[in-house]
Design a protein around this motif. Sequence first.
Motif, mmCIF file in Angstrom:
data_model
loop_
_atom_site.group_PDB
_atom_site.id
_atom_site.type_symbol
_atom_site.label_atom_id
_atom_site.label_comp_id
_atom_site.label_asym_id
_atom_site.label_seq_id
_atom_site.Cartn_x
_atom_site.Cartn_y
_atom_site.Cartn_z
ATOM 1 N N VAL A 30 0.810 -1.137 -0.039
ATOM 2 C CA VAL A 30 0.177 -0.022 0.085
ATOM 3 C C VAL A 30 0.715 1.312 0.134
ATOM 4 O O VAL A 30 0.498 2.280 -0.698
ATOM 5 C CB VAL A 30 -0.962 0.041 1.102
ATOM 6 N N THR A 36 -5.124 3.078 -4.433
ATOM 7 C CA THR A 36 -6.170 2.108 -3.611
ATOM 8 C C THR A 36 -7.503 2.392 -3.807
ATOM 9 O O THR A 36 -7.975 3.613 -4.497
ATOM 10 C CB THR A 36 -5.837 2.042 -2.303
ATOM 11 N N TRP A 43 -6.985 2.306 4.556
ATOM 12 C CA TRP A 43 -6.392 0.906 4.203
ATOM 13 C C TRP A 43 -5.179 0.704 5.239
ATOM 14 O O TRP A 43 -5.004 -0.365 5.604
ATOM 15 C CB TRP A 43 -6.051 0.690 2.665
ATOM 16 N N TYR A 58 -7.489 -6.191 1.816
ATOM 17 C CA TYR A 58 -6.726 -5.099 1.346
ATOM 18 C C TYR A 58 -6.425 -5.804 -0.058
ATOM 19 O O TYR A 58 -6.576 -5.177 -0.974
ATOM 20 C CB TYR A 58 -5.528 -4.581 2.099
ATOM 21 N N GLY A 62 -8.868 -3.805 -1.660
ATOM 22 C CA GLY A 62 -8.208 -2.436 -1.846
ATOM 23 C C GLY A 62 -7.408 -2.150 -2.969
ATOM 24 O O GLY A 62 -7.015 -1.143 -3.036
ATOM 25 N N ARG A 63 -6.686 -3.190 -3.423
ATOM 26 C CA ARG A 63 -5.552 -2.644 -4.567
ATOM 27 C C ARG A 63 -6.410 -2.346 -5.759
ATOM 28 O O ARG A 63 -7.384 -3.139 -6.095
ATOM 29 C CB ARG A 63 -5.073 -3.958 -4.828
#
Length: 66
Positions: A30, A36, A43, A58, A62-63
């Motif tokens: 991250v 994100t 995150w 994540y 999240g990506r």
Amino acid sequence: MQELAKIPWDLIMPIIVLQLILMIVALFDVIRHQRTNGPFIMWIFIIVFVNIIGPIVYFIFGRKQT
């Protein structure tokens, strides 16, 4: 102190190590990409404070896909 002696550390230690590895890899990812789905700082908090499930969430949601 007697309670700590009764804990089955040979069963718990692999879970702790897995959680730390997942958290470190997710934090590096991250911080390195900084793109994100959602706020960047959110995150980081999810990864750090939601233990094992946070880094997994994540990597799934999240990506940002490029």
